[in-house]
Enzyme design. Sequence first.
Site, short mmCIF file in Angstrom:
data_model
loop_
_atom_site.label_atom_id
_atom_site.label_comp_id
_atom_site.label_asym_id
_atom_site.label_seq_id
_atom_site.Cartn_x
_atom_site.Cartn_y
_atom_site.Cartn_z
N THR A 1 0.75 -1.40 0.03
CA THR A 1 -0.17 0.07 -0.01
C THR A 1 0.75 1.17 -0.02
OG1 THR A 1 -0.43 -0.34 2.30
CG2 THR A 1 -2.06 -1.02 0.64
N TRP B 1 -3.31 -3.84 -23.01
CA TRP B 1 -3.21 -2.78 -21.76
C TRP B 1 -4.16 -2.70 -20.95
CZ3 TRP B 1 1.25 0.61 -23.40
CH2 TRP B 1 1.73 1.36 -22.40
N GLU C 1 -9.66 7.58 -23.59
CA GLU C 1 -9.03 6.99 -24.93
C GLU C 1 -9.66 7.82 -26.03
OE1 GLU C 1 -9.52 2.89 -26.27
OE2 GLU C 1 -8.45 3.30 -27.83
N SER D 1 -11.77 8.99 -29.20
CA SER D 1 -13.03 8.17 -29.52
C SER D 1 -13.08 8.18 -31.20
CB SER D 1 -14.32 9.07 -29.01
OG SER D 1 -15.46 8.54 -29.60
N ARG E 1 -15.56 7.12 -32.77
CA ARG E 1 -16.97 7.59 -32.71
C ARG E 1 -17.03 8.82 -33.23
NH1 ARG E 1 -21.29 6.85 -28.50
NH2 ARG E 1 -22.57 7.40 -30.09
N ARG F 1 -15.97 2.93 -38.96
CA ARG F 1 -14.49 2.31 -38.36
C ARG F 1 -14.65 0.88 -38.24
NH1 ARG F 1 -15.26 3.43 -31.82
NH2 ARG F 1 -17.17 2.81 -31.65
N ASN G 1 -0.96 3.85 -10.06
CA ASN G 1 0.21 4.24 -9.04
C ASN G 1 1.15 3.09 -9.02
OD1 ASN G 1 -0.47 1.49 -7.55
ND2 ASN G 1 -2.30 2.65 -7.31
N ARG H 1 2.49 0.70 -7.13
CA ARG H 1 2.01 -0.68 -7.04
C ARG H 1 1.67 -1.40 -8.18
NH1 ARG H 1 -1.97 -3.13 -2.52
NH2 ARG H 1 -1.00 -5.08 -2.48
N ARG I 1 4.22 -7.51 -18.26
CA ARG I 1 4.39 -6.89 -19.73
C ARG I 1 5.85 -6.72 -19.89
NH1 ARG I 1 -0.55 -8.85 -21.74
NH2 ARG I 1 -2.15 -7.73 -20.47
C1 FAD Z 1 1.38 -13.19 -21.08
C2 FAD Z 1 -0.10 -12.81 -20.89
C3 FAD Z 1 -1.05 -13.57 -21.63
C4 FAD Z 1 -2.17 -13.50 -21.27
N1 FAD Z 1 -3.20 -14.01 -21.93
C5 FAD Z 1 -4.59 -13.78 -21.74
C6 FAD Z 1 -5.70 -14.33 -22.24
O1 FAD Z 1 -5.36 -15.53 -23.11
N2 FAD Z 1 -6.94 -14.23 -22.02
C7 FAD Z 1 -7.27 -13.14 -21.06
O2 FAD Z 1 -8.39 -12.95 -21.05
N3 FAD Z 1 -6.46 -12.39 -20.42
C8 FAD Z 1 -5.11 -12.76 -20.81
N4 FAD Z 1 -3.90 -12.17 -20.05
C9 FAD Z 1 -4.54 -10.87 -19.24
C10 FAD Z 1 -4.35 -11.34 -17.93
O3 FAD Z 1 -5.14 -12.34 -17.42
C11 FAD Z 1 -4.62 -9.96 -16.98
O4 FAD Z 1 -5.91 -9.72 -17.22
C12 FAD Z 1 -3.69 -8.96 -17.18
O5 FAD Z 1 -2.50 -9.30 -17.10
C13 FAD Z 1 -3.97 -7.82 -15.90
O6 FAD Z 1 -3.49 -8.20 -14.87
P1 FAD Z 1 -3.77 -7.95 -13.47
O7 FAD Z 1 -5.13 -8.55 -13.44
O8 FAD Z 1 -3.08 -8.46 -12.58
O9 FAD Z 1 -3.87 -6.56 -13.30
P2 FAD Z 1 -4.86 -5.51 -12.88
O10 FAD Z 1 -6.45 -5.64 -13.26
O11 FAD Z 1 -4.33 -4.13 -12.81
O12 FAD Z 1 -5.10 -6.12 -11.21
C14 FAD Z 1 -4.02 -5.85 -10.53
C15 FAD Z 1 -3.95 -6.53 -9.47
O13 FAD Z 1 -5.26 -6.14 -8.44
C16 FAD Z 1 -5.86 -7.34 -7.80
N5 FAD Z 1 -7.14 -7.30 -8.62
C17 FAD Z 1 -7.82 -6.67 -9.61
N6 FAD Z 1 -9.07 -6.84 -9.99
C18 FAD Z 1 -9.20 -7.63 -8.93
C19 FAD Z 1 -10.44 -8.67 -8.85
N7 FAD Z 1 -11.60 -8.55 -9.60
N8 FAD Z 1 -10.38 -9.79 -7.88
C20 FAD Z 1 -9.42 -9.80 -7.02
N9 FAD Z 1 -8.28 -9.14 -7.18
C21 FAD Z 1 -8.28 -8.13 -8.10
C22 FAD Z 1 -5.24 -8.72 -8.24
O14 FAD Z 1 -4.10 -8.83 -7.23
C23 FAD Z 1 -4.40 -8.10 -9.66
O15 FAD Z 1 -3.19 -8.83 -9.86
C24 FAD Z 1 -2.68 -12.17 -20.34
C25 FAD Z 1 -1.63 -11.64 -20.04
C26 FAD Z 1 -0.28 -11.80 -19.99
C27 FAD Z 1 0.81 -11.08 -19.45
#
Ligand code: FAD
Length: 230
Positions: A60, A81, A91, A93, A95, A164, A180, A182, A191
């Site tokens: 935190t 992303w 982003e 638009s 549209r 589009r 942030n 973290r 990434r």
């Molecule tokens: C190499 C690679 C391949 C991938 N392939 C796929 C794919 O095939 N299909 C696909 O759909 N996605 C894919 N992804 C996307 C991946 O599943 C994640 O959605 C994405 O990397 C975002 O990560 P994150 O959830 O950690 O990040 P953020 O959404 O920024 O979340 C950051 C952190 O906050 C916490 N958090 C956020 N939301 C929640 C929640 N609702 N519940 C509990 N904790 C939460 C978790 O600790 C999380 O790690 C891929 C990603 C990578 C890097």
Amino acid sequence: MIKQVKVLDYGSVTLEDFGPSNVELMVVNSARVSHDKHVTELKEEDKKLIEFLLRNRHGTPFEMAEFWFHIKCPIFVTREWHRHRIASYNEMSARYTELPQEFYVPKGKDIRFLKGKQGDYKYEGIDDCQILEYANSDFKHVHRAAWNAYQDMLDMGIAKEVARMVLPVSIYTQFYYKTNARSLMNFLSLRNHPKAMWEIRQYAKAIENMFHMVMPHTHNAFIKSGRTAP
Ligand SMILES: Cc1cc2nc3c(=O)[nH]c(=O)nc-3n(C[C@H](O)[C@H](O)[C@H](O)COP(=O)(O)OP(=O)(O)OC[C@H]3O[C@@H](n4cnc5c(N)ncnc54)[C@H](O)[C@@H]3O)c2cc1C
């Protein structure tokens, strides 16, 4: 401090702002408040504290540091992303705005084969000039046809939001990304990683260099802890 880096053929990462001005001091003080302590300058023991926080995943305090970026990248990079939910985005638009004629075309060495099996994929560069030429001309052909169809529809007065629909995901878009430290480390761990798609990794690399310039001790501690976000 480098604030803008060109990425891919038309893309860029711009560090618009970060805060607060003494950002690592804010992280340290927000951790030290647990023991009713406050410091006014960063000393050796504070750098050790940053390492301790990273190592033990006390995340935190790193939420106190914020970054604002402007990103220009192809839509398929944006799709990956925007899966990072702990961030704010705005982003352009399509549209309301006519998109510029900017399509990402991978350079020869970046057109690749997928090898291996599920869970253990590898990407290999292609030596065969004929395949590279075919791929390159396919990109150009599709981009030209899509752009002409888009322009034809706009000329007929069809709404941008409809026209589009013929455009491919290689076309560029732009957005603001606020997050942030973290969440940024989580983004970088996923990434700027060999398993990430090459194109988004180029953006993550640019962002990681900027992160180092703003938060060098945090970045060093992040690397020391095996690039695991706290
Ligand atoms: C190499 C690679 C391949 C991938 N392939 C796929 C794919 O095939 N299909 C696909 O759909 N996605 C894919 N992804 C996307 C991946 O599943 C994640 O959605 C994405 O990397 C975002 O990560 P994150 O959830 O950690 O990040 P953020 O959404 O920024 O979340 C950051 C952190 O906050 C916490 N958090 C956020 N939301 C929640 C929640 N609702 N519940 C509990 N904790 C939460 C978790 O600790 C999380 O790690 C891929 C990603 C990578 C890097």
